[in-house]
Scaffold this active site. Structure first.
Site, PDB file in Angstrom:
ATOM      1  N   ARG A  93      -0.677   9.049  13.367  1.00  0.00           N
ATOM      2  CA  ARG A  93       0.213   8.304  12.482  1.00  0.00           C
ATOM      3  C   ARG A  93       0.660   9.115  11.261  1.00  0.00           C
ATOM      4  O   ARG A  93       0.141  10.175  10.956  1.00  0.00           O
ATOM      5  CB  ARG A  93      -0.454   7.012  12.004  1.00  0.00           C
ATOM      6  CG  ARG A  93      -1.816   7.155  11.334  1.00  0.00           C
ATOM      7  CD  ARG A  93      -2.376   5.770  11.023  1.00  0.00           C
ATOM      8  NE  ARG A  93      -3.692   5.785  10.397  1.00  0.00           N
ATOM      9  CZ  ARG A  93      -4.836   5.651  11.060  1.00  0.00           C
ATOM     10  NH1 ARG A  93      -4.839   5.518  12.375  1.00  0.00           N
ATOM     11  NH2 ARG A  93      -5.989   5.653  10.400  1.00  0.00           N
TER      12      ARG A  93
ATOM     13  N   TRP B 285       4.323   1.194  10.410  1.00  0.00           N
ATOM     14  CA  TRP B 285       3.429   1.865   9.491  1.00  0.00           C
ATOM     15  C   TRP B 285       4.105   3.062   8.832  1.00  0.00           C
ATOM     16  O   TRP B 285       5.303   3.282   8.978  1.00  0.00           O
ATOM     17  CB  TRP B 285       2.150   2.258  10.218  1.00  0.00           C
ATOM     18  CG  TRP B 285       1.278   1.072  10.554  1.00  0.00           C
ATOM     19  CD1 TRP B 285       1.567  -0.249  10.342  1.00  0.00           C
ATOM     20  CD2 TRP B 285      -0.003   1.104  11.165  1.00  0.00           C
ATOM     21  NE1 TRP B 285       0.535  -1.045  10.779  1.00  0.00           N
ATOM     22  CE2 TRP B 285      -0.443  -0.242  11.292  1.00  0.00           C
ATOM     23  CE3 TRP B 285      -0.822   2.119  11.621  1.00  0.00           C
ATOM     24  CZ2 TRP B 285      -1.678  -0.584  11.854  1.00  0.00           C
ATOM     25  CZ3 TRP B 285      -2.059   1.793  12.183  1.00  0.00           C
ATOM     26  CH2 TRP B 285      -2.485   0.451  12.293  1.00  0.00           C
ATOM     27  N   SER B 286       3.316   3.860   8.127  1.00  0.00           N
ATOM     28  CA  SER B 286       3.872   4.857   7.205  1.00  0.00           C
ATOM     29  C   SER B 286       4.650   5.974   7.906  1.00  0.00           C
ATOM     30  O   SER B 286       4.469   6.254   9.085  1.00  0.00           O
ATOM     31  CB  SER B 286       2.753   5.475   6.370  1.00  0.00           C
ATOM     32  OG  SER B 286       2.276   4.558   5.426  1.00  0.00           O
TER      33      SER B 286
ATOM     34  N   ASN C 273       0.829  -1.200   0.000  1.00  0.00           N
ATOM     35  CA  ASN C 273       0.000   0.000   0.000  1.00  0.00           C
ATOM     36  C   ASN C 273       0.867   1.255   0.000  1.00  0.00           C
ATOM     37  O   ASN C 273       1.606   1.477  -0.963  1.00  0.00           O
ATOM     38  CB  ASN C 273      -1.064  -0.018   1.108  1.00  0.00           C
ATOM     39  CG  ASN C 273      -0.593  -0.224   2.515  1.00  0.00           C
ATOM     40  OD1 ASN C 273      -0.064  -1.290   2.860  1.00  0.00           O
ATOM     41  ND2 ASN C 273      -0.799   0.759   3.360  1.00  0.00           N
ATOM     42  N   ASP C 274       0.851   2.079   1.018  1.00  0.00           N
ATOM     43  CA  ASP C 274       1.415   3.424   0.956  1.00  0.00           C
ATOM     44  C   ASP C 274       2.883   3.480   0.524  1.00  0.00           C
ATOM     45  O   ASP C 274       3.705   2.717   1.042  1.00  0.00           O
ATOM     46  CB  ASP C 274       1.344   4.098   2.336  1.00  0.00           C
ATOM     47  CG  ASP C 274      -0.023   4.061   2.959  1.00  0.00           C
ATOM     48  OD1 ASP C 274      -0.956   3.531   2.344  1.00  0.00           O
ATOM     49  OD2 ASP C 274      -0.157   4.575   4.079  1.00  0.00           O
TER      50      ASP C 274
ATOM     51  N   GLN D  54       4.776   0.224   2.232  1.00  0.00           N
ATOM     52  CA  GLN D  54       4.098  -0.673   3.147  1.00  0.00           C
ATOM     53  C   GLN D  54       3.874  -2.014   2.457  1.00  0.00           C
ATOM     54  O   GLN D  54       3.281  -2.080   1.379  1.00  0.00           O
ATOM     55  CB  GLN D  54       2.770  -0.064   3.589  1.00  0.00           C
ATOM     56  CG  GLN D  54       2.904   1.249   4.342  1.00  0.00           C
ATOM     57  CD  GLN D  54       3.276   1.056   5.788  1.00  0.00           C
ATOM     58  OE1 GLN D  54       2.430   0.788   6.632  1.00  0.00           O
ATOM     59  NE2 GLN D  54       4.568   1.181   6.089  1.00  0.00           N
TER      60      GLN D  54
ATOM     61  N   TRP E 155      -3.903  -6.990   3.637  1.00  0.00           N
ATOM     62  CA  TRP E 155      -3.191  -6.147   4.586  1.00  0.00           C
ATOM     63  C   TRP E 155      -2.866  -6.894   5.877  1.00  0.00           C
ATOM     64  O   TRP E 155      -3.672  -7.654   6.394  1.00  0.00           O
ATOM     65  CB  TRP E 155      -4.031  -4.908   4.883  1.00  0.00           C
ATOM     66  CG  TRP E 155      -3.340  -3.917   5.765  1.00  0.00           C
ATOM     67  CD1 TRP E 155      -2.524  -2.898   5.392  1.00  0.00           C
ATOM     68  CD2 TRP E 155      -3.432  -3.850   7.188  1.00  0.00           C
ATOM     69  NE1 TRP E 155      -2.090  -2.208   6.489  1.00  0.00           N
ATOM     70  CE2 TRP E 155      -2.634  -2.767   7.616  1.00  0.00           C
ATOM     71  CE3 TRP E 155      -4.106  -4.609   8.154  1.00  0.00           C
ATOM     72  CZ2 TRP E 155      -2.494  -2.407   8.957  1.00  0.00           C
ATOM     73  CZ3 TRP E 155      -3.973  -4.253   9.492  1.00  0.00           C
ATOM     74  CH2 TRP E 155      -3.179  -3.173   9.877  1.00  0.00           C
TER      75      TRP E 155
END
Length: 578
Positions: A193, A127-128, A67-68, A84, A92
């Site tokens: 986040r 995470w991002s 993803n990101d 990600q 996910w």
């Protein structure tokens, strides 16, 4: 030339071909970057041998979930993209920072994941986040970790070996977590986040923003630091907006008001405007405004993040975007995640999910009212077997095939010239939602001036196609151009999301031609209208229009003839993607 009206008969006949359609099975789709799935995959799955939808020049890993885009940057002449990634499956979960490098943003070499869960503060996911180039050209990464209590906290990682241009190994700071929710700061532990690239203020200190929310108010929380390790929350967010919910993947950067060039993230001044982008509700909204670096306040002048009518990078499937300043070529480059439109079961079956959009160069339009985006110049080196159509007049109801290229893997540039604008249909003042308007007036709905444009990813008998087109309306005191990407007939597989997308294009057809560029890559259709003033990205999964069974057409289903001064199309060579 065949008449477009014959499409209706072909579509009726195509029903018998739908036997192979895959039906949906109550799938829980990703609603945002971090939506949780019912069944978290914990074992790697092999990628299916039949892969008609894998891209040839859009970035994606060999298999599994992506993803990101995270921390894009250039270091010692090497471009870096982190993203990600789930190393254990096509949905996910188990998120790490995967890592690839390139010398040209087209061909990519994979490396081992740069950041993986290993500590109490990121044991439930890395995470991002973003990369920042510190003093003496030292890169640093701020990222969100999910701790054992499922709280979101901000962490620092730095390269182990600064002499390595590929930055293979990264070391987490012993001071982690650097920023975390507490009872005193009243930050929601599940809504904190995606730190941005940091910038330097006039006092020499660092600033960074992090996405968050308070109830339904989305916000970009501001932190300050003198040493990039010890951070203090500011007394107010950089910006916030009511009734938007959680802001994911915020991005904040300067743009030049004088020239179409990029600026370092810390630049500010009288000829500089700032852009604040936030991701929510599956869209990337941005505003253009002024940033006071003394008071650390941002005031938007153009666009809105709390309205569907606000400015967007892309009016199709485009999310969690991230920019970086390319100091080598003095430009700002935009990355974004393009999620699938297929069902989760289909993603698991094919063994992968998610791609990255073509990197786009981004700058401020000369009007100062919006940004302009265009595919990076480097992608054009993949062009081959150019086909040019001479000046054409496409009569109403006509369709013309463009042959001689690999239509499933192509780059198409076309311009349209429209006369007799006074014949345009009137625009109802209540038609303010371009996506809704495109849905009501798809490719088969005749108008006076339009629809006209391209039929891409089309099957031989036109049972399947994706239509990217324009319509021109007569508005109050001006002509209004509508740009649409109609996926309603993109596939006989009805379990896919085949939403139609639309945008109003800020182009005056009295003064200039209407231009369209479309990048086609098996399951992605990425379109740029008006030289990049409006962009629409779509994912499509035809059953018939795959590989050599794919065709490209130019069409006009309006009542008036439309001129095509120029059309150029290229087959695209395959890039080295991991």
């Amino acid at each position: 030339m065949a008449k477009l009206s014959s499409l209706l008969h072909l579509l009726a006949a195509s029903v018998v071909l739908a036997i192979s359609v895959l039906l949906g099975h109550g799938v829980l789709h990703v609603g945002a970057s971090r939506s949780v799935h019912r069944n978290l995959q914990t074992t790697a799955e092999s990628t299916s041998a039949m892969q008609p939808y894998r891209t040839s020049y859009h970035f994606q890993p060999p298999n599994n979930w992506m993803n990101d885009p995270n921390g894009p940057m250039i270091y010692k002449g090497i471009y870096h993209l982190f993203y990600q990634y789930n190393p254990k499956g096509a949905i996910w979960g188990n998120i790490v920072w995967a890592h690839s490098t390139s010398t040209d943003l087209v061909n990519w070499t994979p490396h081992v994941p740069a950041i993986v869960p290993s500590e109490e503060y990121d044991v439930n996911g890395c995470w991002s986040g973003s990369a920042t180039i510190l003093q003496e050209h030292k890169p640093a990464i701020l990222y969100t970790g999910v701790n054992r209590q499922n709280q979101q906290v901000q962490n620092l990682a730095v390269p182990k070996n600064l002499s390595d241009p590929y930055l293979i190994e990264w070391v987490k700071s012993p001071q982690n977590p650097l920023m975390e929710p507490t009872a005193m700061n009243m930050i929601s532990p599940d809504s904190f986040r995606d730190p941005t690239t940091a910038w330097v203020g006039p006092d020499g200190g660092w600033r960074v923003i992090i996405g968050s929310r308070s109830n339904r108010t989305g916000m970009a929380i501001l932190y300050r630091s003198e040493d990039f390790v010890n951070w203090t929350k500011a007394g107010h967010p950089l910006y916030s907006a009511n009734d938007t919910g959680m802001w994911e993947c915020p991005d904040f950067f300067p743009v030049s008001a004088q020239a179409p060039v990029g600026l370092d993230t810390s630049i500010n001044g009288p000829n500089v405007k700032h852009v604040l982008k936030v991701s929510y509700s599956q869209q990337d909204y941005y505003t253009i405004g002024t940033y006071n670096s003394i008071t650390n306040t941002y005031v938007p002048v153009e666009g809105s993040v709390d309205s569907n009518s606000g400015l967007r990078y892309d009016y199709g499937k485009y999310y969690a975007s991230k920019t970086f300043f390319d100091s080598k070529n003095n430009r700002r480059i935009l990355w974004a995640w393009i999620k699938e439109s297929s069902s989760e079961d289909d993603d698991i079956n094919k063994g992968w999910s998610g791609i990255q959009a073509i990197p786009r160069t981004l700058w401020l339009d000369k009007s100062g009212k919006q940004l302009v985006q265009w595919p990076i110049l480097e992608i054009e080196k993949l062009r081959t077997n150019q086909v040019d159509l001479p000046n054409q007049l496409i009569e109403g109801g006509a369709i013309l095939e463009v042959s001689g290229i690999t239509a499933a893997q192509a780059d198409v540039v076309v311009s349209f010239k429209v006369k007799e604008l006074e014949r345009a249909d009137s625009l109802d003042p209540t038609w303010t939602d371009p996506q809704m308007l495109c849905s009501r007036k798809g490719a088969l709905v005749k108008g006076s001036l339009g629809p006209f444009g391209l039929l891409v990813m089309a099957s031989k008998g036109l049972q399947e196609y994706t239509a990217v087109f324009f319509r021109i309306f007569k508005g109050q005191n001006k002509y209004v151009v509508l740009m649409c990407s109609d996926q309603s007939r993109s596939s006989l597989n009805h379990s896919n999301d085949k939403t139609t997308y639309g945008a109003f294009l800020d182009v005056d057809p009295l003064q200039e031609k209407l231009s369209l560029r479309t990048l086609i890559d098996h399951s992605i259709v990425e379109s740029f209208g008006g030289g990049g003033k409006s962009c629409i990205t779509a994912r499509v999964y035809p059953l018939l229009a795959v590989e050599d069974g794919t065709h490209l057409h130019i069409f006009n289903n309006g009542n008036q003839s439309v001129g095509v001064p120029k059309l150029s199309a290229w087959s695209m060579k395959k890039a080295r993607i991991n």
